[in-house]
Design a protein around this motif. Structure first.
Motif, PDB file in Angstrom:
ATOM      1  N   TYR A  54     -32.795  -8.567 -27.364  1.00 26.46           N
ATOM      2  CA  TYR A  54     -33.583  -9.458 -26.383  1.00 26.46           C
ATOM      3  C   TYR A  54     -32.429 -10.658 -25.693  1.00 26.46           C
ATOM      4  O   TYR A  54     -32.473 -10.560 -24.473  1.00 26.46           O
ATOM      5  N   LYS A  56     -29.218 -10.191 -25.744  1.00 26.56           N
ATOM      6  CA  LYS A  56     -28.168  -9.318 -25.425  1.00 26.56           C
ATOM      7  C   LYS A  56     -26.747  -9.835 -25.804  1.00 26.56           C
ATOM      8  O   LYS A  56     -25.893 -10.174 -25.259  1.00 26.56           O
ATOM      9  N   PRO A 194     -31.501 -14.132 -21.280  1.00 27.81           N
ATOM     10  CA  PRO A 194     -30.313 -13.780 -20.544  1.00 27.81           C
ATOM     11  C   PRO A 194     -30.639 -13.316 -19.052  1.00 27.81           C
ATOM     12  O   PRO A 194     -29.445 -13.354 -18.183  1.00 27.81           O
ATOM     13  N   ASP A 195     -31.860 -13.172 -18.598  1.00 25.58           N
ATOM     14  CA  ASP A 195     -32.031 -12.802 -17.240  1.00 25.58           C
ATOM     15  C   ASP A 195     -32.448 -14.194 -16.494  1.00 25.58           C
ATOM     16  O   ASP A 195     -32.799 -14.215 -15.264  1.00 25.58           O
ATOM     17  N   SER A 196     -32.365 -15.359 -17.139  1.00 25.54           N
ATOM     18  CA  SER A 196     -32.891 -16.531 -16.275  1.00 25.54           C
ATOM     19  C   SER A 196     -31.541 -17.449 -15.812  1.00 25.54           C
ATOM     20  O   SER A 196     -31.701 -18.553 -15.229  1.00 25.54           O
ATOM     21  N   ARG A 198     -28.206 -17.834 -17.248  1.00 28.06           N
ATOM     22  CA  ARG A 198     -27.674 -18.474 -18.236  1.00 28.06           C
ATOM     23  C   ARG A 198     -26.463 -19.259 -17.708  1.00 28.06           C
ATOM     24  O   ARG A 198     -25.558 -18.811 -16.823  1.00 28.06           O
ATOM     25  N   GLN A 202     -21.857 -16.919 -14.348  1.00 24.83           N
ATOM     26  CA  GLN A 202     -21.832 -16.495 -13.102  1.00 24.83           C
ATOM     27  C   GLN A 202     -20.393 -16.505 -12.687  1.00 24.83           C
ATOM     28  O   GLN A 202     -19.559 -17.195 -13.074  1.00 24.83           O
TER      29      GLN A 202
END
Length: 330
Positions: A54, A56, A194-196, A198, A202
């Motif tokens: 979850y 990653k 991880p998809d928010s 982090r 970037q």
């Protein structure tokens, strides 16, 4: 609420719960229930494999984070209480508490010493598993070389016969993080989804003309990631190559003309004859002025042989200045 069947046994659970709003606790409960269900444990706890998938985070860093969240019980069971206590400390705690958690996190061997090998494992995991930068990818560099520039920024002042290598003190670690703000951001947000988006993950999109050989471009993806650690998120989008001495020549007027036509901030990178790579971030447009200008957003950085960022101290306003001088090859 997740794991509500059993009364809380950890005295820190109630105090940790107060760090969250009711809505946040409900979200944590939903997250726990979902991951516990996937773990096939009758929704009682989260397994290591589901936790790592979850978030990653695989390998030594993922294993170490799971170990810390479960308070190093070694029972391979993450409860709802564990999740609340860990996130309260790691995300809602004081600066000292958060950095102490990160310091324990980078001790991936779990031997209570943070050596160079620990940091190496962490940086390899960052590039391979979190940022997913491949060695062969255009604009990237050799991971071994890149990892070394981050390790070279660290100080290892602890000498203990129980440790097989020199190790970091907590102050050493904090100093390392201060010089590497992107690493600090990333290590401080690993329990976020991880998809928010982090913090610290970037990488600016490097816009390089197709007719330019990427091998001559000094700004590698890993370098851009490092430099961007001191910038806001909206400044980490597209970075366009405005000038390169090999392509545009050594004329200072050409250099200034190319960059002054750009309204936004700029990053200047220099490689000297000894192979050192360094530069600076100019927050304002480059123009000829009779005196210094700029603001406290400007900073200097080093890329090779070690990575560091140096912010202005505020002792003076000597930040940006354009002078008439002959430009050396960069």
């Amino acid at each position: 609420m997740g794991n509500a069947q059993s009364p809380p046994t950890d005295p820190r659970f109630l105090s940790s719960s107060r760090a969250f709003t009711q809505k946040e606790l409900q979200h944590l409960s939903s997250l726990f229930d979902s991951l516990a269900t996937q773990s096939q444990t009758n929704a009682k706890y989260i397994s290591p494999s589901v936790f790592q998938t979850y978030f990653k985070l695989h390998g030594p860093v993922g294993e170490r984070l799971f170990d810390l969240v479960t308070q190093e019980r070694k029972d391979q069971r993450l409860t709802f209480e564990d999740l609340v206590v860990a996130k309260a400390t790691y995300e809602k705690g004081t600066k000292d508490e958060i950095e102490e958690f990160m310091f324990r996190l980078v001790d991936v061997s779990g031997d209570n010493f943070v050596g160079r090998s620990d940091l190496e494992s962490v940086m390899i995991a960052i590039f391979n598993d979190i940022l997913c930068i491949n060695d062969s990818e255009v604009g990237s560099s050799s991971h071994k070389d890149i990892v070394n520039i981050f390790l070279n920024a660290a100080n290892f002042s602890v000498h203990d016969e129980k440790c097989t290598e020199e190790a970091m003190s907590f102050d050493d670690f904090r100093s390392w993080c201060a010089h590497l703000p992107t690493v600090r951001k990333l290590l401080g947000g690993l329990l976020l989804p991880p998809d928010s988006g982090r913090p610290g993950t970037q990488i600016p999109n490097l816009l390089i003309p197709k007719d330019i050989d990427t091998n001559i471009v000094l700004l590698k993806k890993e370098y851009a990631w490092h430099i961007g650690g001191a910038l806001s998120q909206h400044e980490l989008e597209d970075w366009k190559l405005l000038y390169h001495s090999f392509v545009n020549g050594l004329s200072f007027n050409t250099f200034l003309g190319n960059i002054s036509n750009h309204e936004g901030p700029t990053v200047l990178i220099i490689k000297d004859k000894d192979g050192y790579i360094y530069g600076g971030y100019g927050s304002q447009k480059w123009e000829r002025h009779a005196e210094f200008y700029g603001d406290m957003k400007c900073y200097l950085f080093q890329l090779n042989p070690k990575a560091s960022i140096f912010r202005p101290t505020g002792a003076n306003n000597n930040l940006q200045w354009v002078i008439y001088a002959r430009m050396r090859k960069v």
